[in-house]
Scaffold this active site. Structure first.
Site, PDB file in Angstrom:
ATOM      1  N   ASP A   1       0.862  -1.182   0.000  1.00  0.00           N
ATOM      2  CA  ASP A   1       0.000   0.000   0.000  1.00  0.00           C
ATOM      3  C   ASP A   1       0.895   1.227   0.000  1.00  0.00           C
ATOM      4  O   ASP A   1       1.697   1.413   0.927  1.00  0.00           O
ATOM      5  CB  ASP A   1      -0.886  -0.025   1.253  1.00  0.00           C
ATOM      6  CG  ASP A   1      -1.940   1.076   1.282  1.00  0.00           C
ATOM      7  OD1 ASP A   1      -1.674   2.166   0.725  1.00  0.00           O
ATOM      8  OD2 ASP A   1      -3.003   0.861   1.881  1.00  0.00           O
TER       9      ASP A   1
ATOM     10  N   TYR B   1     -10.038  13.742  -5.147  1.00  0.00           N
ATOM     11  CA  TYR B   1      -9.124  13.476  -6.251  1.00  0.00           C
ATOM     12  C   TYR B   1      -8.531  14.770  -6.797  1.00  0.00           C
ATOM     13  O   TYR B   1      -7.314  14.880  -7.005  1.00  0.00           O
ATOM     14  CB  TYR B   1      -9.854  12.714  -7.352  1.00  0.00           C
ATOM     15  CG  TYR B   1      -8.995  12.376  -8.544  1.00  0.00           C
ATOM     16  CD1 TYR B   1      -8.102  11.318  -8.504  1.00  0.00           C
ATOM     17  CD2 TYR B   1      -9.079  13.120  -9.722  1.00  0.00           C
ATOM     18  CE1 TYR B   1      -7.315  10.996  -9.602  1.00  0.00           C
ATOM     19  CE2 TYR B   1      -8.303  12.817 -10.821  1.00  0.00           C
ATOM     20  CZ  TYR B   1      -7.421  11.745 -10.757  1.00  0.00           C
ATOM     21  OH  TYR B   1      -6.626  11.449 -11.845  1.00  0.00           O
TER      22      TYR B   1
ATOM     23  N   LYS C   1      -4.572  15.866  -6.794  1.00  0.00           N
ATOM     24  CA  LYS C   1      -3.827  16.151  -8.018  1.00  0.00           C
ATOM     25  C   LYS C   1      -3.283  17.581  -8.029  1.00  0.00           C
ATOM     26  O   LYS C   1      -2.192  17.830  -8.554  1.00  0.00           O
ATOM     27  CB  LYS C   1      -4.710  15.890  -9.246  1.00  0.00           C
ATOM     28  CG  LYS C   1      -4.990  14.413  -9.497  1.00  0.00           C
ATOM     29  CD  LYS C   1      -3.712  13.629  -9.732  1.00  0.00           C
ATOM     30  CE  LYS C   1      -3.977  12.183 -10.101  1.00  0.00           C
ATOM     31  NZ  LYS C   1      -2.735  11.400 -10.305  1.00  0.00           N
TER      32      LYS C   1
END
Length: 333
Positions: free
Chosen positions: A59, A151, A155
């Site tokens: 992970d 997300y 980013k």
């Protein structure tokens, strides 16, 4: 010459396509991801291409697990020449509808996973003064959209983090390269296993590209390093459009991209368990369920893959134009 690459998130989606592309170009590839089935299947494809592969089940949000994986690569395959940070998990839904622990988990993997991978790569590359890290970015790292706050935030953070690291390497005169390759919407499995609060099946924002489009751009950047690369016309339009008028982009996203990220016609298609906290068993390959809508090529991505040829054509055209001007000027005399 032996070239050793590590691809995080290499068990599925864009990462899987990248593993295949690098192996086809002669790279030995270590595949790092949580899902053992997909990792081992990807390594089998590397070996089928005649290259050495290494399965790393880890992970990326676990810093020590990433360091241990990097140690294994260097012990079993050799010095790491290329590290591709491409892993992500996501949550689809409005920010206030998203559980805080889900939001934080998405950041831990999608942002801190890149930080951990970059640290593992650079601590080994910088003393050797060679190597390259490629950050798989997104058009959504420059323009946030509804339903994907975690997300988009991750980013955006990767952009700032990478710029800081690049400036530090430049200051110390390092030859290690750090590149960012920003992607458009891709037809990957993430839309089947993302954790979602939406009433309908999640979908990428059109236009959609096949993951091989992004993989070819990553491989081209690995072989001809460049600090920033935009993939797909939609990425170019999104980034430049947001620079020109952020307010219009806010309005457009609000008006079109809530329904634009839902596919009612896919509600009956297979939906997998969420992979936010645990991997989904099985080998899920590179493609999602939007093959019929996905583009396999674009003029912009062709240019990314053929920069040298393209630059040569521009130079030749300019040379011909210059000769024509000079000839015309001579005749006037």
């Amino acid at each position: 010459m032996t070239r050793v690459a590590v691809v995080t998130g290499g068990s599925a989606g864009l990462g899987r396509a990248t593993v295949r592309e690098l192996a086809s170009r002669g790279w030995d590839v270590a595949v790092l991801a949580r899902g053992a089935d997909g990792v081992h299947a990807a390594v089998a494809e590397v070996e089928a291409a005649g290259r050495r592969g290494l399965a790393l089940v880890a992970d990326v949000s676990d810093r020590q697990a990433v360091e241990d994986a990097a140690d294994r690569v260097e012990a079993e395959l050799g010095p790491i020449d290329l590290w591709v940070n491409g892993v992500m998990v996501g949550v689809f839904g409005k920010f206030l509808d998203t559980a805080p622990e889900d939001f934080e988990r998405a950041l831990d993997v999608t942002y801190l996973g890149f930080v951990n991978g970059t640290r593992a790569a650079l601590t080994r590359m910088v003393p050797r003064d060679r190597g390259q890290v490629i950050q798989v970015g997104s058009a959504l790292g420059f323009r946030g959209i509804p339903l994907q706050a975690a997300y988009c935030g991750a980013k955006h953070a990767i952009v700032g983090f990478t710029e800081s690291v690049v400036s530090e390497l430049l200051e110390q005169g390092s030859k290690v390269q750090v590149s960012r390759v920003d992607m458009p919407a891709l037809n990957t499995i993430q839309f089947n296993w993302v954790k979602t609060k939406l009433p309908h099946h999640p979908q990428p924002v059109a236009p959609i590209y096949q993951p091989e489009v992004g993989a070819r751009a990553i491989a081209a950047t690995a072989e001809r390093p460049r600090r920033r690369t935009w993939v797909g016309e939609s990425t170019v339009y999104t980034i430049l459009g947001n620079r020109i008028s952020g307010r219009f982009a806010d309005w457009y996203a609000a008006k079109t991209l809530v329904q634009g990220q839902q596919a009612e016609d896919k509600d009956g298609d297979e939906t997998l368990p969420s992979n936010l906290y645990e991997p989904v068993p099985g080998d899920h390959g590179a493609h999602g369920i939007f093959d019929e809508q996905a583009h396999e090529w674009s003029p912009q991505t062709w240019w990314v893959e053929h920069r040298r040829l393209g630059n040569g054509l521009i130079g030749a055209a300019l040379g011909v134009a210059g000769l024509a001007v000079a000839t015309a000027a001579g005749r006037r005399r």
